[in-house]
Design an enzyme around this catalytic site. Sequence first.
Site, PDB file in Angstrom:
ATOM      1  N   ILE A  40       3.605   1.907   1.611  1.00 26.70           N
ATOM      2  CA  ILE A  40       3.684   3.364   1.404  1.00 26.70           C
ATOM      3  C   ILE A  40       4.379   4.078   2.563  1.00 26.70           C
ATOM      4  O   ILE A  40       4.748   5.242   2.443  1.00 26.70           O
ATOM      5  CB  ILE A  40       2.301   4.019   1.123  1.00 26.70           C
ATOM      6  CG1 ILE A  40       1.327   3.817   2.289  1.00 26.70           C
ATOM      7  CG2 ILE A  40       1.714   3.537  -0.196  1.00 26.70           C
ATOM      8  CD1 ILE A  40       0.153   4.772   2.254  1.00 26.70           C
ATOM      9  N   TYR A 128      -9.253   7.240  13.755  1.00 29.81           N
ATOM     10  CA  TYR A 128      -9.215   6.989  12.304  1.00 29.81           C
ATOM     11  C   TYR A 128      -9.524   8.276  11.533  1.00 29.81           C
ATOM     12  O   TYR A 128      -8.789   8.654  10.620  1.00 29.81           O
ATOM     13  CB  TYR A 128     -10.225   5.889  11.947  1.00 29.81           C
ATOM     14  CG  TYR A 128     -10.516   5.764  10.471  1.00 29.81           C
ATOM     15  CD1 TYR A 128      -9.609   5.157   9.604  1.00 29.81           C
ATOM     16  CD2 TYR A 128     -11.718   6.249   9.929  1.00 29.81           C
ATOM     17  CE1 TYR A 128      -9.878   5.042   8.242  1.00 29.81           C
ATOM     18  CE2 TYR A 128     -11.993   6.135   8.574  1.00 29.81           C
ATOM     19  CZ  TYR A 128     -11.072   5.542   7.738  1.00 29.81           C
ATOM     20  OH  TYR A 128     -11.343   5.438   6.390  1.00 29.81           O
ATOM     21  N   LYS A 132      -7.069  10.345   8.990  1.00 33.62           N
ATOM     22  CA  LYS A 132      -7.400  10.613   7.580  1.00 33.62           C
ATOM     23  C   LYS A 132      -7.347  12.119   7.290  1.00 33.62           C
ATOM     24  O   LYS A 132      -6.985  12.533   6.190  1.00 33.62           O
ATOM     25  CB  LYS A 132      -8.778  10.045   7.248  1.00 33.62           C
ATOM     26  CG  LYS A 132      -8.865   8.521   7.238  1.00 33.62           C
ATOM     27  CD  LYS A 132      -8.016   7.837   6.178  1.00 33.62           C
ATOM     28  CE  LYS A 132      -8.473   8.135   4.783  1.00 33.62           C
ATOM     29  NZ  LYS A 132      -7.639   7.452   3.774  1.00 33.62           N
ATOM     30  N   TRP A 152     -19.135   5.133   3.258  1.00 28.70           N
ATOM     31  CA  TRP A 152     -19.888   3.877   3.402  1.00 28.70           C
ATOM     32  C   TRP A 152     -19.644   2.934   2.216  1.00 28.70           C
ATOM     33  O   TRP A 152     -20.566   2.498   1.537  1.00 28.70           O
ATOM     34  CB  TRP A 152     -21.399   4.162   3.539  1.00 28.70           C
ATOM     35  CG  TRP A 152     -21.807   4.910   4.773  1.00 28.70           C
ATOM     36  CD1 TRP A 152     -21.062   5.775   5.521  1.00 28.70           C
ATOM     37  CD2 TRP A 152     -23.111   4.883   5.382  1.00 28.70           C
ATOM     38  NE1 TRP A 152     -21.813   6.280   6.558  1.00 28.70           N
ATOM     39  CE2 TRP A 152     -23.074   5.752   6.487  1.00 28.70           C
ATOM     40  CE3 TRP A 152     -24.300   4.235   5.085  1.00 28.70           C
ATOM     41  CZ2 TRP A 152     -24.171   5.973   7.334  1.00 28.70           C
ATOM     42  CZ3 TRP A 152     -25.404   4.447   5.908  1.00 28.70           C
ATOM     43  CH2 TRP A 152     -25.340   5.297   7.025  1.00 28.70           C
TER      44      TRP A 152
HETATM   45  N1  LIG Z   1     -14.445   1.421   3.627  1.00 28.23           N
HETATM   46  C1  LIG Z   1     -15.139   2.544   3.766  1.00 28.23           C
HETATM   47  O1  LIG Z   1     -16.326   2.527   4.152  1.00 28.23           O
HETATM   48  C2  LIG Z   1     -14.518   3.871   3.422  1.00 28.23           C
HETATM   49  C3  LIG Z   1     -15.311   5.022   3.482  1.00 28.23           C
HETATM   50  C4  LIG Z   1     -14.753   6.256   3.101  1.00 28.23           C
HETATM   51  C5  LIG Z   1     -13.437   6.313   2.704  1.00 28.23           C
HETATM   52  N2  LIG Z   1     -12.669   5.190   2.692  1.00 28.23           N
HETATM   53  C6  LIG Z   1     -11.275   5.312   2.252  1.00 28.23           C
HETATM   54  O2  LIG Z   1     -11.163   4.652   1.002  1.00 28.23           O
HETATM   55  C7  LIG Z   1      -9.837   4.158   0.833  1.00 28.23           C
HETATM   56  C8  LIG Z   1      -9.906   2.682   0.454  1.00 28.23           C
HETATM   57  O3  LIG Z   1     -10.529   1.971   1.513  1.00 28.23           O
HETATM   58  P1  LIG Z   1     -10.954   0.440   1.390  1.00 28.23           P
HETATM   59  O4  LIG Z   1     -12.310   0.335   1.959  1.00 28.23           O
HETATM   60  O5  LIG Z   1     -10.649  -0.065   0.034  1.00 28.23           O
HETATM   61  O6  LIG Z   1      -9.947  -0.190   2.456  1.00 28.23           O
HETATM   62  P2  LIG Z   1      -9.170  -1.575   2.465  1.00 28.23           P
HETATM   63  O7  LIG Z   1      -9.973  -2.619   1.757  1.00 28.23           O
HETATM   64  O8  LIG Z   1      -8.800  -1.795   3.899  1.00 28.23           O
HETATM   65  O9  LIG Z   1      -7.901  -1.271   1.592  1.00 28.23           O
HETATM   66  C9  LIG Z   1      -6.792  -0.573   2.073  1.00 28.23           C
HETATM   67  C10 LIG Z   1      -5.572  -1.297   1.558  1.00 28.23           C
HETATM   68  O10 LIG Z   1      -4.412  -0.600   2.000  1.00 28.23           O
HETATM   69  C11 LIG Z   1      -3.458  -1.567   2.375  1.00 28.23           C
HETATM   70  N3  LIG Z   1      -2.440  -0.996   3.259  1.00 28.23           N
HETATM   71  C12 LIG Z   1      -2.493  -0.800   4.604  1.00 28.23           C
HETATM   72  N4  LIG Z   1      -1.332  -0.282   5.035  1.00 28.23           N
HETATM   73  C13 LIG Z   1      -0.528  -0.123   3.945  1.00 28.23           C
HETATM   74  C14 LIG Z   1       0.789   0.347   3.744  1.00 28.23           C
HETATM   75  N5  LIG Z   1       1.533   0.783   4.763  1.00 28.23           N
HETATM   76  N6  LIG Z   1       1.281   0.357   2.483  1.00 28.23           N
HETATM   77  C15 LIG Z   1       0.552  -0.098   1.447  1.00 28.23           C
HETATM   78  N7  LIG Z   1      -0.704  -0.558   1.572  1.00 28.23           N
HETATM   79  C16 LIG Z   1      -1.232  -0.574   2.815  1.00 28.23           C
HETATM   80  C17 LIG Z   1      -4.265  -2.647   3.018  1.00 28.23           C
HETATM   81  O11 LIG Z   1      -3.527  -3.847   3.113  1.00 28.23           O
HETATM   82  P3  LIG Z   1      -3.863  -4.907   4.304  1.00 28.23           P
HETATM   83  O12 LIG Z   1      -5.292  -5.315   4.093  1.00 28.23           O
HETATM   84  O13 LIG Z   1      -2.872  -5.972   4.072  1.00 28.23           O
HETATM   85  O14 LIG Z   1      -3.685  -4.137   5.583  1.00 28.23           O
HETATM   86  C18 LIG Z   1      -5.442  -2.739   2.071  1.00 28.23           C
HETATM   87  O15 LIG Z   1      -5.174  -3.605   0.990  1.00 28.23           O
HETATM   88  C19 LIG Z   1      -9.127   4.444   2.148  1.00 28.23           C
HETATM   89  O16 LIG Z   1      -8.412   5.638   2.014  1.00 28.23           O
HETATM   90  C20 LIG Z   1     -10.259   4.652   3.139  1.00 28.23           C
HETATM   91  O17 LIG Z   1      -9.865   5.487   4.199  1.00 28.23           O
HETATM   92  C21 LIG Z   1     -13.182   3.966   3.028  1.00 28.23           C
END
Ligand SMILES: NC(=O)c1ccc[n+]([C@@H]2O[C@H](COP(=O)([O-])OP(=O)(O)OC[C@H]3O[C@@H](n4cnc5c(N)ncnc54)[C@H](OP(=O)(O)O)[C@@H]3O)[C@@H](O)[C@H]2O)c1
Length: 288
Positions: A40, A128, A132, A152
Site C-alpha cells: 500500500i 504506533y 495510526k 485487543w
Molecule cells: N492487533 C490488535 O490488537 C489491534 C488492535 C486495534 C486495532 N488494530 C488494527 O487492526 C488492523 C489489522 O491488524 P492485525 O492485528 O490484523 O495486524 P497484522 O496481523 O499485523 O496484519 C497487518 C497486515 O498488513 C501487512 N502489511 C504491512 N505493511 C504493508 C504494506 N506496506 N502494504 C501492504 N500490506 C502491509 C502485514 O504484512 P506483514 O505481516 O508481511 O508485515 C500484515 O499482513 C490494523 O490497522 C491495526 O492497526 C489491531
Amino acid sequence: MSPLRWMITGAGGMAGRDLTDELRSRGEDVLAYTRAELDIASPRALGAIIRENKPSIIVNCAAYTKVDAAEENEALANAVNGSAVEFLANAATAGDALLVQISTDFVFDGSQRTPYEINDETNPLSVYGKSKLLGEFAASHADKHLVIRSSWLFGTHGPNFVEAIRNQIRKGTTPLRVVDDQRGRPTYTPHLAHAIIRLAQLAQQSADARGTVHYADAGDCTWFDFAKAIVEESGATVDVRPVTTAEYPRPAKRPAYSVLSTERYERLTGVEPESWREGLRDYLALKP
Ligand SMILES: NC(=O)c1ccc[n+]([C@@H]2O[C@H](COP(=O)([O-])OP(=O)(O)OC[C@H]3O[C@@H](n4cnc5c(N)ncnc54)[C@H](OP(=O)(O)O)[C@@H]3O)[C@@H](O)[C@H]2O)c1
C-alpha cells in the site's frame, strides 16, 4: 443499485484474513491483496489496481502493527500507517469508492475512567498510536470514508495474546504474571469482520453512517482477567498472578484504560457487540 465489489488490503494479516474469508463465505465479490501482492506504500500500484478493478468498498487491513518495534522505526510506521493511507484516500476518491480504515484504541492516552466515545480527545502515547492517528486523518480526506477503531484483537491467523498465554502454558511457566492495570475490550477478529461488513454496507448507502465508529466485543477486562479466562477455557490449571505495568516494562507506553464505547455502532446497526468470551471459545475450538 449495482452489486458491491470489495477490495481488502493487508489480506494476509490476522484481521484481513478473517474479513476476506467471511466475505467469500457470503458469496460477495472480493479482491483480496496480501502484502506480497500489493504494497500500500506504492501509490502507483494502488492507483492501477483501483482504476482497473473499480472496487466500491476498500477496506484497509494493512498496517505496521509491531507496537514496541515502532518506537525505533518511526519513519516506517508513519509511512505504512500514515502516508500510505493518504495514497489510499486519493485513489478511493478518484474511483468513487468508500475507504474503510481500521484504527485502534491506542490513539487514546487512557486517562479517562469511562468508555471512550468517538469524539473524545485523542492523545496517543506511542509511536504506533501516533502513526495510526495520522492514518485516521489521512482516511478522512477520502470523499467517502469510515474509520473503525477496535481493540485487543485476537484471531487464529496471527500472533496474539491468546497464543502468547497458551505458549506459556505449554512451556509450563508457573505462576503466569500478567498486568492487571490496563483495561480494555478484547475483540475476536471474526466478530470484527461481521461489524466491518455491517458498517461498510451502511456507509456505502448513506453519508450519515460515515465518519468514526468504535467496534469492540462486549465486556471490558484487564489483561490479567483475559489471561485467567484463557487458562480456564483451555482447561489448564496454571496459577495466574496480577502484576503492574511498572513491573513489566515495555518499550512502548500503553493506555491504562482504553475501553471503547460502542454506542454509535449499536445505534447505527441496531445490533449489540458479540461476546469476546464466546469468541475465545470459538478460537480454542478452531485451534485446539
Ligand atoms: N492487533 C490488535 O490488537 C489491534 C488492535 C486495534 C486495532 N488494530 C488494527 O487492526 C488492523 C489489522 O491488524 P492485525 O492485528 O490484523 O495486524 P497484522 O496481523 O499485523 O496484519 C497487518 C497486515 O498488513 C501487512 N502489511 C504491512 N505493511 C504493508 C504494506 N506496506 N502494504 C501492504 N500490506 C502491509 C502485514 O504484512 P506483514 O505481516 O508481511 O508485515 C500484515 O499482513 C490494523 O490497522 C491495526 O492497526 C489491531
